[in-house]
Enzyme design. Structure first.
Site, PDB file in Angstrom:
ATOM      1  N   ASP A 164      77.261  -9.476   9.923  1.00 41.52           N
ATOM      2  CA  ASP A 164      76.880  -8.240  10.563  1.00 41.52           C
ATOM      3  C   ASP A 164      75.329  -7.963  10.321  1.00 41.52           C
ATOM      4  OD1 ASP A 164      76.799  -6.558  12.793  1.00 41.52           O
ATOM      5  OD2 ASP A 164      78.044  -5.002  11.781  1.00 41.52           O
ATOM      6  N   HIS A 204      72.803 -10.546  14.117  1.00 42.85           N
ATOM      7  CA  HIS A 204      72.063 -10.100  15.245  1.00 42.85           C
ATOM      8  C   HIS A 204      70.495 -10.544  15.019  1.00 42.85           C
ATOM      9  CE1 HIS A 204      75.060  -7.137  16.602  1.00 42.85           C
ATOM     10  NE2 HIS A 204      75.620  -7.182  15.408  1.00 42.85           N
ATOM     11  N   HIS A 207      78.501 -13.777  12.642  1.00 51.62           N
ATOM     12  CA  HIS A 207      78.213 -12.401  13.400  1.00 51.62           C
ATOM     13  C   HIS A 207      76.836 -12.262  12.930  1.00 51.62           C
ATOM     14  CE1 HIS A 207      79.849  -8.298  14.334  1.00 51.62           C
ATOM     15  NE2 HIS A 207      78.588  -8.351  14.482  1.00 51.62           N
ATOM     16  N   HIS A 211      84.791  -6.082  18.895  1.00 57.47           N
ATOM     17  CA  HIS A 211      84.372  -4.703  17.904  1.00 57.47           C
ATOM     18  C   HIS A 211      85.267  -3.578  18.055  1.00 57.47           C
ATOM     19  CE1 HIS A 211      81.019  -1.856  16.424  1.00 57.47           C
ATOM     20  NE2 HIS A 211      81.839  -1.077  17.216  1.00 57.47           N
ATOM     21  N   ASN A 269      77.815   0.748  11.284  1.00 53.57           N
ATOM     22  CA  ASN A 269      79.309   0.662  12.115  1.00 53.57           C
ATOM     23  C   ASN A 269      80.003  -0.359  11.972  1.00 53.57           C
ATOM     24  OD1 ASN A 269      80.843   2.040  13.844  1.00 53.57           O
ATOM     25  ND2 ASN A 269      79.736   1.507  15.795  1.00 53.57           N
ATOM     26  N   ASP A 300      79.975  -7.022  20.983  1.00 52.07           N
ATOM     27  CA  ASP A 300      79.820  -6.445  19.739  1.00 52.07           C
ATOM     28  C   ASP A 300      78.561  -5.388  19.869  1.00 52.07           C
ATOM     29  OD1 ASP A 300      80.146  -6.105  16.799  1.00 52.07           O
ATOM     30  OD2 ASP A 300      78.359  -6.381  16.769  1.00 52.07           O
ATOM     31  N   ASN A 329      74.003  -8.707  22.008  1.00 48.94           N
ATOM     32  CA  ASN A 329      73.602  -7.355  22.445  1.00 48.94           C
ATOM     33  C   ASN A 329      71.921  -7.596  22.417  1.00 48.94           C
ATOM     34  OD1 ASN A 329      73.536  -7.481  19.530  1.00 48.94           O
ATOM     35  ND2 ASN A 329      73.846  -5.180  19.614  1.00 48.94           N
ATOM     36  N   ARG A 348      68.486 -10.287  17.458  1.00 49.36           N
ATOM     37  CA  ARG A 348      67.469  -9.404  18.347  1.00 49.36           C
ATOM     38  C   ARG A 348      66.467  -9.960  19.104  1.00 49.36           C
ATOM     39  NH1 ARG A 348      70.693  -5.460  16.897  1.00 49.36           N
ATOM     40  NH2 ARG A 348      70.188  -4.450  14.860  1.00 49.36           N
TER      41      ARG A 348
END
Ligand SMILES: [Zn+2]
Length: 450
Positions: free
Chosen positions: A319, A74, A72, A193, A292, A166, A106, A76
């Site tokens: 995360d 990100h 997990h 999520h 979050n 997510d 995402n 980007r």
């Protein structure tokens, strides 16, 4: 016609062991010292190599772990290159001891088409420091309305095996049910999520007396546990695998424990920050502590550590959520959610789990490498450090301590909650498939790939 006298290639016969590396005296998964040898990208029998021809590295005092796998992160890219790119993200990953990173969907555009997941996959190959496995979106545009074409993503060159919206919860139960059914047919997993959006409108921190005191909108524990309970039932009915992202509360731990006892194919992750930090940090109104799900209470941190130790929670996942400085310089209520974590994860796990006696290093190898690889269906991690396995290796100095500094972070963003904090353990050397990616704590320059 002549017969070759020697076999000098890796194609057939006895392969030539060029570039053999011998590591002496490292504590094997934190246990007894054992020599390790690497040749042609795999671990080989150290007693069968030509020791005089090998490059020898004295690893005594260091702990040998398999390359870490983050389910997990990100990264980007595409669309968020001001905060991270695949190339900068894998530098951070390598520096943290990771050899495989699953990149969340995402992005902008969202990773809901083969074109986007194949782009991320290709950027990972070009960066070269770690394996990058794109995660596919569950719903088109992460909008939670229509399923993405999961079969196309799984069948793409990026071979997607994890699907997640997510950043958003798949809140619609019927959509989640169909996603689980598709995932089961594909042998894939849905990573949820878990956040009931109707219970968390405007929420920016843990719902607690402290939130009331600080005048900030709370995020109730039930908003997480309720979705996990629902999804566990849906997964059971669908005969599907469910993975729960970033478990943050005692209540969710109890739901996961009950679901496992019932035989449901559920796995769960905890982040390093939820293992070490509590909501008390939000008193500073410093948006570095805005994440979050939010930082929770002491009782939650204790429950998460115990759950990771007893196997209720299967893995640690970072995360890793880089943000450009502007996104974090706003007032707490308005700032972006998220923290970077790839470069501090192992130290935080050492501090919260190893030095507390809750987990030994073999346990760390399980929750940060073997188990996440199994959930994500990444091959090559099931027999860590064993002869014949791909040489994904981390050498850690467990006795070293360091203060985390922005200037030493290798990623593009520095929104770490651990800046200025002293953490144990230093990642000194990393091999990814037999190739050095970190040497003496610094990123190895990669040869340009043909
Ligand atoms: Zn999330």
């Amino acid at each position: 016609m002549t017969t070759p006298q020697t076999v000098s290639t890796t194609h057939g016969g006895t392969p030539t062991r060029t570039g053999t590396t011998l590591l002496t005296g490292a504590a094997f998964l934190g246990g007894e010292p054992r020599d390790l040898a690497i040749a042609d990208g795999v671990f080989v029998d150290p007693s069968a190599i030509d020791r005089d021809a090998a490059e020898v590295l004295d690893a005594s005092g260091l702990v040998a772990l398999p390359g870490l796998v983050d389910l997990h992160a990100h990264l980007r890219q595409p669309g968020g290159e001001q905060s991270e790119t695949v190339a900068s993200g894998v530098r951070a990953a390598a520096a943290g001891g990771y050899t495989c990173v699953f990149a969340m969907a995402n992005t902008t555009p969202v990773a809901d088409t083969p074109a986007v997941v194949e782009q991320v996959h290709r950027l990972g190959l070009e960066a070269g420091l770690a394996t990058v496995r794109p995660i596919g979106a569950v719903s088109v545009g992460l909008a939670g309305e229509r399923l993405a074409d999961m079969g196309m993503l799984a069948g793409s060159a990026a071979r997607v095996s994890v699907f997640s919206d997510d950043g958003h919860c798949v809140a619609d139960a019927e959509l989640m049910r169909r996603a689980l059914e598709h995932a089961a047919a594909l042998g894939a997993v849905i990573a949820q999520h878990a956040q009931d959006p109707s219970l968390t409108r405007g929420s920016v921190m843990h719902e607690s007396p402290l939130a009331a005191e600080l005048g900030l909108t709370g995020w109730p524990s039930a908003a997480e546990a309720a979705i996990v309970a629902r999804d566990a039932m849906l997964a059971e009915a669908a005969g599907a695998r469910l993975h729960v992202c970033h478990v943050s509360t005692l209540e969710t731990v109890e739901v996961v424990r009950a679901a496992k006892a019932r035989g449901i194919a559920i796995t769960a992750e905890v982040t390093p920050h939820h293992l070490l930090l509590t909501e008390e940090l939000v008193r500073s109104y410093d948006a570095r502590y805005k994440v979050n799900p939010p930082l929770r209470a002491d009782r939650d941190v204790r429950a998460l550590r115990e759950a990771l130790a007893d196997g209720t929670i299967d893995i640690v996942a970072t995360d890793h959520a880089p943000h450009a400085p502007e996104a974090k310089q706003a007032a707490f209520a308005d700032a972006a959610f998220g923290m970077v974590g790839l470069e501090t994860a192992l130290g935080v796990v050492q501090e919260s789990m190893v030095e507390t006696g809750l987990l030994d290093w073999a346990g760390v190898a399980r929750v940060m490498s073997t188990a996440p690889a199994a959930i994500g269906r990444e091959p090559g991690y099931d027999a860590p450090l064993e002869i014949g396995s791909p040489a994904h290796l981390v050498l850690v100095d467990p006795a070293a301590r360091r203060i985390v500094e922005a200037a030493s972070l290798k990623g593009r963003s520095t929104n770490s909650p651990f800046l200025g904090v002293e953490l144990p353990g230093t990642v000194l050397h990393v091999w990814h498939g037999g190739r050095r990616t970190v040497v003496d704590g610094e990123i190895a320059e990669m040869p340009v790939q043909a």
